[in-house]
Scaffold this active site. Sequence first.
Site, PDB file in Angstrom:
ATOM      1  N   LYS A  31      43.243  41.974  30.629  1.00 16.52           N
ATOM      2  CA  LYS A  31      42.170  42.828  30.108  1.00 16.52           C
ATOM      3  C   LYS A  31      42.039  44.079  30.974  1.00 16.52           C
ATOM      4  CE  LYS A  31      38.841  40.224  32.903  1.00 16.52           C
ATOM      5  NZ  LYS A  31      37.868  39.116  32.907  1.00 16.52           N
ATOM      6  N   ARG A  56      26.236  33.543  30.763  1.00 18.00           N
ATOM      7  CA  ARG A  56      26.687  34.826  30.236  1.00 18.00           C
ATOM      8  C   ARG A  56      27.152  34.596  28.811  1.00 18.00           C
ATOM      9  NH1 ARG A  56      31.448  37.990  33.437  1.00 18.00           N
ATOM     10  NH2 ARG A  56      32.601  36.232  32.563  1.00 18.00           N
ATOM     11  N   TYR A  61      31.323  68.158  51.348  1.00 18.02           N
ATOM     12  CA  TYR A  61      29.982  68.208  50.764  1.00 18.02           C
ATOM     13  C   TYR A  61      28.999  67.415  51.605  1.00 18.02           C
ATOM     14  CZ  TYR A  61      31.937  70.022  46.381  1.00 18.02           C
ATOM     15  OH  TYR A  61      32.542  70.775  45.433  1.00 18.02           O
ATOM     16  N   MET A  94      35.354  65.240  44.223  1.00 14.40           N
ATOM     17  CA  MET A  94      35.930  64.880  42.932  1.00 14.40           C
ATOM     18  C   MET A  94      37.452  64.797  43.015  1.00 14.40           C
ATOM     19  SD  MET A  94      35.651  66.807  39.243  1.00 14.40           S
ATOM     20  CE  MET A  94      33.899  66.592  39.052  1.00 14.40           C
TER      21      MET A  94
HETATM   22  C1  LIG Z   1      38.359  38.141  33.835  1.00 16.14           C
HETATM   23  C2  LIG Z   1      38.369  36.679  33.565  1.00 16.14           C
HETATM   24  C3  LIG Z   1      39.245  35.819  34.243  1.00 16.14           C
HETATM   25  C4  LIG Z   1      40.109  36.272  35.404  1.00 16.14           C
HETATM   26  O1  LIG Z   1      39.345  36.239  36.585  1.00 16.14           O
HETATM   27  P1  LIG Z   1      39.980  36.621  38.005  1.00 16.14           P
HETATM   28  O2  LIG Z   1      38.858  36.436  38.947  1.00 16.14           O
HETATM   29  O3  LIG Z   1      40.415  38.046  37.895  1.00 16.14           O
HETATM   30  O4  LIG Z   1      41.116  35.688  38.227  1.00 16.14           O
HETATM   31  C5  LIG Z   1      39.285  34.491  33.852  1.00 16.14           C
HETATM   32  N1  LIG Z   1      38.486  34.025  32.863  1.00 16.14           N
HETATM   33  C6  LIG Z   1      37.605  34.819  32.215  1.00 16.14           C
HETATM   34  C7  LIG Z   1      36.749  34.246  31.162  1.00 16.14           C
HETATM   35  C8  LIG Z   1      37.511  36.154  32.552  1.00 16.14           C
HETATM   36  O5  LIG Z   1      36.630  36.928  31.910  1.00 16.14           O
END
Ligand SMILES: *Cc1c(COP(=O)(O)O)cnc(C)c1O
Length: 355
Positions: free
Chosen positions: A35, A130, A252, A300
């Site tokens: 992802k 969640r 800055y 930036m």
């Molecule tokens: C992002 C995610 C993972 C991966 O987690 P890591 O800590 O990056 O290994 C696994 N399961 C779910 C549901 C996630 O959202």
Amino acid sequence: MTRPISARISLSALQHNLGTVRRYAPQSRIAAVIKANGYGHGTLRVAHALQQADAFALLNVEAAAQLRHAGFAHPIVMLEGMFTRDEVADYVAQHLIPVLHQPEQLEWLLQADLPRPFDVWVKLNTGMNRLGFPPAQLPQLLAQLQASANVNRITLMTHFANADIVGGADAQLCRFSSAVAGLDLQSSLANSAALIDLPDTRADWVRPGIMLYGASPFAERSAAALGLQPVMTLQSRIIATQMLQPGDSAGYGSLFTATAPTRIGTVACGYADGYPRHAPTGTPVLVDGARTRLLGRVSMDMLAVDLSQLPQAGVGSAVTLWGEGLPVDEVAQAAGTIGYELLCALAPRVPLLED
Ligand SMILES: *Cc1c(COP(=O)(O)O)cnc(C)c1O
């Protein structure tokens, strides 16, 4: 001459890290989590390097379609499931596996007129609060799913809130185990932290993300100590030098003021490249392979580094912001964040080079 910043992506490090996952969880199948644009490394690039994974895990149907278009036939698990009823059609077209976590999704799936039954993952909320169904609802959910002609294989999953802390997953693991006891279904529990530390979570499927990219899921343990190699090296060059006299400030807000004659280098990398603006003076940086420190506020497009101990360094000197020789986790810690955020936040304007 193009602006000298780039992120080098080591495909062999990705493969090495997948091998490390296999060594930790040799009995499990691996759903490689790609992802967020492969945690900033590029979805397709990462998928190609991780062909040996048993499945991919994604969030949006556009990324999944990209994979299918490129010829990947792996199972693709969609970690947030369908966002709307309309998306069921995309799941059919792309052969995607939804994670079902809300009653609405169940309804959309069960009411659809599908050409073939779906494999589904059902997410239980064991304490993260969640996504996921309450474990007590599982018997009723399974009855509904198993009675539907739209549903093929069911896999049960959960996600830990504190797998990176000793004992942090115990209560959730216990709730999951009692909910699934006696059921003949596959399951998936572990993210990177869990699969490294908690043998009981290495179920039919593991879901590593961060460790594939060579960063550590733990605050106190380095990626190298876990057998991981950094995948992304963010590199640039010094494009200018300045000589500060005592009392002179840099950047800055004049956050850094020299107390002695100090030679500084200006690096072509700033927060618009994904470097954290909150990184303070002292954050480690490599110049020509030698460790030095960030000075003052990140702009930036640029940041300043201390060259007072590096008389040979000058315009054109190679700078590593993180990656090989400088773990992203160290930079993240200095900036008050985690490696995950730095990798994912790499800006689109930074060219990715395969290596
Ligand atoms: C992002 C995610 C993972 C991966 O987690 P890591 O800590 O990056 O290994 C696994 N399961 C779910 C549901 C996630 O959202």
